[in-house]
Structures are given as structure tokens and as C-alpha cells.
Design an enzyme around this catalytic site. Structure first.
Site, PDB file in Angstrom:
ATOM      1  N   SER A 219      42.711 -63.714   3.004  1.00 37.74           N
ATOM      2  CA  SER A 219      44.117 -64.106   3.192  1.00 37.74           C
ATOM      3  C   SER A 219      44.335 -64.365   4.677  1.00 37.74           C
ATOM      4  CB  SER A 219      45.009 -62.938   2.749  1.00 37.74           C
ATOM      5  OG  SER A 219      46.347 -63.124   3.157  1.00 37.74           O
TER       6      SER A 219
ATOM      7  N   LYS B 155      42.292 -57.064   3.416  1.00 37.25           N
ATOM      8  CA  LYS B 155      41.927 -58.468   3.600  1.00 37.25           C
ATOM      9  C   LYS B 155      41.055 -58.666   4.851  1.00 37.25           C
ATOM     10  CE  LYS B 155      43.631 -59.993  -0.163  1.00 37.25           C
ATOM     11  NZ  LYS B 155      42.698 -60.525  -1.196  1.00 37.25           N
TER      12      LYS B 155
ATOM     13  N   TYR C  20      47.415 -53.834   2.595  1.00 34.56           N
ATOM     14  CA  TYR C  20      46.973 -55.187   2.215  1.00 34.56           C
ATOM     15  C   TYR C  20      46.194 -55.829   3.370  1.00 34.56           C
ATOM     16  CZ  TYR C  20      47.209 -59.881   0.147  1.00 34.56           C
ATOM     17  OH  TYR C  20      46.889 -61.111  -0.395  1.00 34.56           O
TER      18      TYR C  20
HETATM   19  N1  LIG Z   1      49.690 -65.530  -3.617  1.00 29.39           N
HETATM   20  C1  LIG Z   1      49.537 -65.516  -2.314  1.00 29.39           C
HETATM   21  O1  LIG Z   1      50.444 -65.861  -1.541  1.00 29.39           O
HETATM   22  C2  LIG Z   1      48.213 -65.094  -1.730  1.00 29.39           C
HETATM   23  C3  LIG Z   1      47.994 -65.294  -0.359  1.00 29.39           C
HETATM   24  C4  LIG Z   1      46.786 -64.910   0.204  1.00 29.39           C
HETATM   25  C5  LIG Z   1      45.806 -64.338  -0.609  1.00 29.39           C
HETATM   26  N2  LIG Z   1      46.040 -64.134  -1.944  1.00 29.39           N
HETATM   27  C6  LIG Z   1      44.980 -63.514  -2.728  1.00 29.39           C
HETATM   28  O2  LIG Z   1      44.651 -64.341  -3.829  1.00 29.39           O
HETATM   29  C7  LIG Z   1      44.027 -63.545  -4.837  1.00 29.39           C
HETATM   30  C8  LIG Z   1      44.609 -63.907  -6.192  1.00 29.39           C
HETATM   31  O3  LIG Z   1      45.967 -63.464  -6.251  1.00 29.39           O
HETATM   32  P1  LIG Z   1      47.157 -64.348  -6.846  1.00 29.39           P
HETATM   33  O4  LIG Z   1      48.070 -64.626  -5.726  1.00 29.39           O
HETATM   34  O5  LIG Z   1      46.609 -65.466  -7.649  1.00 29.39           O
HETATM   35  O6  LIG Z   1      47.910 -63.256  -7.746  1.00 29.39           O
HETATM   36  P2  LIG Z   1      48.072 -63.126  -9.327  1.00 29.39           P
HETATM   37  O7  LIG Z   1      48.731 -61.807  -9.553  1.00 29.39           O
HETATM   38  O8  LIG Z   1      48.723 -64.331  -9.887  1.00 29.39           O
HETATM   39  O9  LIG Z   1      46.558 -63.061  -9.841  1.00 29.39           O
HETATM   40  C9  LIG Z   1      45.747 -61.946  -9.572  1.00 29.39           C
HETATM   41  C10 LIG Z   1      44.928 -61.608 -10.813  1.00 29.39           C
HETATM   42  O10 LIG Z   1      44.116 -60.457 -10.525  1.00 29.39           O
HETATM   43  C11 LIG Z   1      44.119 -59.621 -11.674  1.00 29.39           C
HETATM   44  N3  LIG Z   1      43.768 -58.244 -11.348  1.00 29.39           N
HETATM   45  C12 LIG Z   1      44.537 -57.301 -10.755  1.00 29.39           C
HETATM   46  N4  LIG Z   1      43.873 -56.128 -10.702  1.00 29.39           N
HETATM   47  C13 LIG Z   1      42.653 -56.344 -11.255  1.00 29.39           C
HETATM   48  C14 LIG Z   1      41.522 -55.527 -11.476  1.00 29.39           C
HETATM   49  N5  LIG Z   1      41.510 -54.223 -11.133  1.00 29.39           N
HETATM   50  N6  LIG Z   1      40.438 -56.081 -12.081  1.00 29.39           N
HETATM   51  C15 LIG Z   1      40.455 -57.385 -12.453  1.00 29.39           C
HETATM   52  N7  LIG Z   1      41.496 -58.196 -12.279  1.00 29.39           N
HETATM   53  C16 LIG Z   1      42.579 -57.687 -11.678  1.00 29.39           C
HETATM   54  C17 LIG Z   1      45.533 -59.765 -12.210  1.00 29.39           C
HETATM   55  O11 LIG Z   1      45.641 -59.348 -13.574  1.00 29.39           O
HETATM   56  C18 LIG Z   1      45.814 -61.235 -12.004  1.00 29.39           C
HETATM   57  O12 LIG Z   1      45.451 -61.986 -13.145  1.00 29.39           O
HETATM   58  C19 LIG Z   1      44.246 -62.089  -4.414  1.00 29.39           C
HETATM   59  O13 LIG Z   1      43.056 -61.596  -3.826  1.00 29.39           O
HETATM   60  C20 LIG Z   1      45.348 -62.200  -3.386  1.00 29.39           C
HETATM   61  O14 LIG Z   1      45.332 -61.116  -2.471  1.00 29.39           O
HETATM   62  C21 LIG Z   1      47.221 -64.499  -2.516  1.00 29.39           C
END
Ligand SMILES: NC(=O)c1ccc[n+]([C@@H]2O[C@H](COP(=O)([O-])OP(=O)(O)OC[C@H]3O[C@@H](n4cnc5c(N)ncnc54)[C@H](O)[C@@H]3O)[C@@H](O)[C@H]2O)c1
Length: 292
Positions: A143, A160, A156
């Protein structure tokens, strides 16, 4: 990895957001897709969406923080499609936001279990075979919070930074070994996903004891009240992020950023290290959220 057709991708956190967009994108490229997620119902629905783009899909209910569960994921993937080629260690959660001394031990544990141990287990399950075959690509989802340190997101941020460091270490070790296995580190800014509702997947044994503990966010400074609204306004779509990741995999690039909004904050942080000055304060880091 220039030719994706007929190869296999494993995607953790594949039932939602960025992971689901990866699955649809790689499925469209003709890859077999192994979708791993802890949320069984969402995973089933997501798998049907990816099948609809014509991909062969294997949904596997998986807890990335659990070593045995990740070992089973590796076995299921190999049994269905043979050795996988593209490993996306993407599952992640965001605990309540707040002053770090008010985050609970359970907030820290849950965040680190999923966001850090999920990556460590994934590497231990999949990297040895990639190295033996001397082919493949690992995408680690970090991130912009892995390149800067936002206030009130200590757990968080720490998770990251660890993700980015693990990706960089893996890259260095593979280059040192003369391996053809590649690594990318994805550092998205704001993306419109379901991460704000990440609590839905917190294990019961790591639940916070009281309502107050669960709502630390309510104590944040007033000017962050617009945080969520602005966050959505500047968010990228998961599909856009997936297209950037696809390009980076094909072009074998390490760093993947999703937008320009955070460049100044990242540069300011790195400059402070070079110049041995104090790290930039929240104005620089939160600027894209507060001023857009
Ligand atoms: N959305 C943002 O703004 C953003 C920004 C930077 C980084 N990220 C990163 O992107 C990645 C994906 O997140 P997202 O934004 O798509 O969120 P999201 O909640 O839409 O998707 C995350 C998925 O991870 C699954 N998950 C959670 N705990 C789990 C576990 N213990 N085992 C297996 N699966 C699990 C959830 O069920 C979900 O389907 C994450 O690592 C998040 O930190 C997101």
C-alpha cells in the site's frame, strides 16, 4: 512473464475488491484462477463471476493467517491445475483507526496475522517450487501505507511496511540467486473496495472486548470526518488496479503504484531519511485525502 495463456494464478483475498478484479483480469487473459478467501459465500459468488469470463476457476476457502490452511491451498491448486505460475498475496484487512496506544492487542494481532503472516505463509508454500522451475511471478499487495506512515493507522502501516520489505527482500534474494522468478510490490492509494467493512472477517477469538475498543475511530480529530467521503472521491476502481498489475507482470516490473496523488508524500518521506530530518507530518501524508 510474457505469456499468461493456459498458466495458473493463485489469488488470496480473491472474493472481493482488488483480488476479485485480479481474478477477472487474469481469467480474461486465459489463465486458470485459484481464488482463496476466508469468506465462503462471497467466494462462491465471486468464483461464478470469474467463470462467466470463461476462466477455469478453483475457489478454496482459506485463512491466510493459518499455516495449515495455506498449505492446503497449495495442495488444492496443484491438484487442480498443476504448479501455479502467478502468486498474488493480496488478502488484507484494516483494523479500527485511532491513536496507536488505543489500538488493542487484538487489533495488532489480527492485522499482522492477515497482512503479514498471510504473505509469509504464501511465500513458504509457493516460492520453493517457483524457484525450482525457475519461472513465475509473485505479486505482494502492500500500500502507499507501506511507503509512508499515516497517523492513526499504526498497525496497518506497520503491516504494509513489512509487506513492502518482504517483497523487496524476495526480489533481492532472487536476483542474487540469478533466478528468473520475478516479484512485484503493489502500492495502491485509495481503491473503491469493501476494505472499510473488513471487520466482517475478524475471527471471534480476536474480537475487541468492549464497544469503546471497537470504535476508536470516533475519537479522531474533527477534520477527518470527511475522510471517508474524500477517500471515495479519489478512489481508483479495482479493475484499473488489476490492469496496472497485469502490465507490470508482463513487463516484469517491481514497483506498481496506482496513481500520482501520493508521489510527493513518498518523496518527502524518503528525502527525510536521506537528509536525516524528521519525517513529514500529517499534512503532507494526508494531503491527497484532505485537500482533493
Ligand atoms: N482499498 C484500498 O484503498 C487499498 C489501498 C491499499 C492497499 N489495499 C490492500 O489491497 C488488498 C485487498 O483489499 P481490498 O481493498 O480489495 O479489500 P476487500 O475487503 O474488498 O478484499 C479483501 C479480501 O480479503 C479477504 N480476507 C480477509 N481476511 C482474510 C483471511 N484471513 N484469509 C483470506 N482472505 C481474507 C476478505 O474476505 C476480502 O475478500 C489488501 O491487502 C489491502 O490492504 C487496499
Amino acid at each position: 512473464m510474457r505469456d499468461l495463456e493456459g498458466k495458473t494464478a493463485v489469488i488470496t483475498g480473491g472474493a472481493s475488491g482488488i483480488g476479485l478484479a485480479f481474478a477477472e483480469c487474469f481469467g480474461r487473459e486465459g489463465m486458470n484462477v485459484v481464488m482463496a478467501d476466508i469468506e465462503a459465500g462471497a467466494l462462491r459468488r465471486a468464483a461464478a463471476r470469474v467463470e462467466a469470463v470463461g476462466a477455469a476457476v478453483l475457489p478454496v476457502v482459506t485463512d491466510v493467517g493459518d499455516e495449515a490452511s495455506m498449505t492446503l491451498l497449495g495442495e488444492a491448486a496443484r491438484e487442480a491445475f498443476g504448479n501455479p505460475h502467478l502468486i498474488c498475496l493480496n488478502a488484507g484487512v484494516s483494523a479500527p483507526t485511532g491513536p496507536m496506544e488505543e489500538l488493542t492487542a487484538n487489533d495488532w494481532r489480527w492485522t499482522l496475522d492477515v497482512n503479514v503472516w498471510g504473505i509469509i505463509h504464501g511465500i513458504r508454500v509457493f516460492l520453493p517450487e517457483l524457484k525450482r522451475r525457475d519461472e513465475g511471478h509473485v505479486v505482494v499487495t502492500a500500500s502507499v501505507a507501506g511507503l509512508t506512515s499515516y497517523p492513526w493507522m499504526a498497525a496497518y502501516n506497520a503491516s504494509k511496511h513489512a509487506a513492502a520489505s518482504i517483497a523487496e527482500s524476495m526480489h533481492s534474494e532472487l536476483r542474487e540467486a540469478g533466478s528468473r522468478v520475478r516479484v512485484s510490490c503493489l502500492c495502491p492509494g485509495a481503491v473503491a473496495t469493501n476494505i472499510a467493512g473488513a471487520e466482517r472477517n475478524r475471527p471471534k477469538e480476536l474480537a475487541n472486548a468492549s464497544r469503546e475498543e471497537a470504535e476508536v475511530v470516533a475519537q479522531l480529530p474533527g477534520d477527518l470526518e470527511e475522510f471517508s467521503e474524500r477517500f471515495e472521491a479519489i478512489s481508483q476502481t479495482p479493475a484499473d488496479v488489476a490492469e496496472r498489475v497485469l502490465a507490470a507482470v508482463v513487463e516484469e516490473r517491481f514497483w506498481i503504484e496506482t496513481d500520482e496523488a501520493y508521489r510527493d508524500a513518498i518523496k518527502a518521506r524518503h528525502r527525510s531519511i536521506e537528509d536525516r530530518t524528521d519525517p513529514p507530518a500529517r499534512g503532507v501524508i494526508l494531503g491527497p485525502y484532505l485537500e482533493s
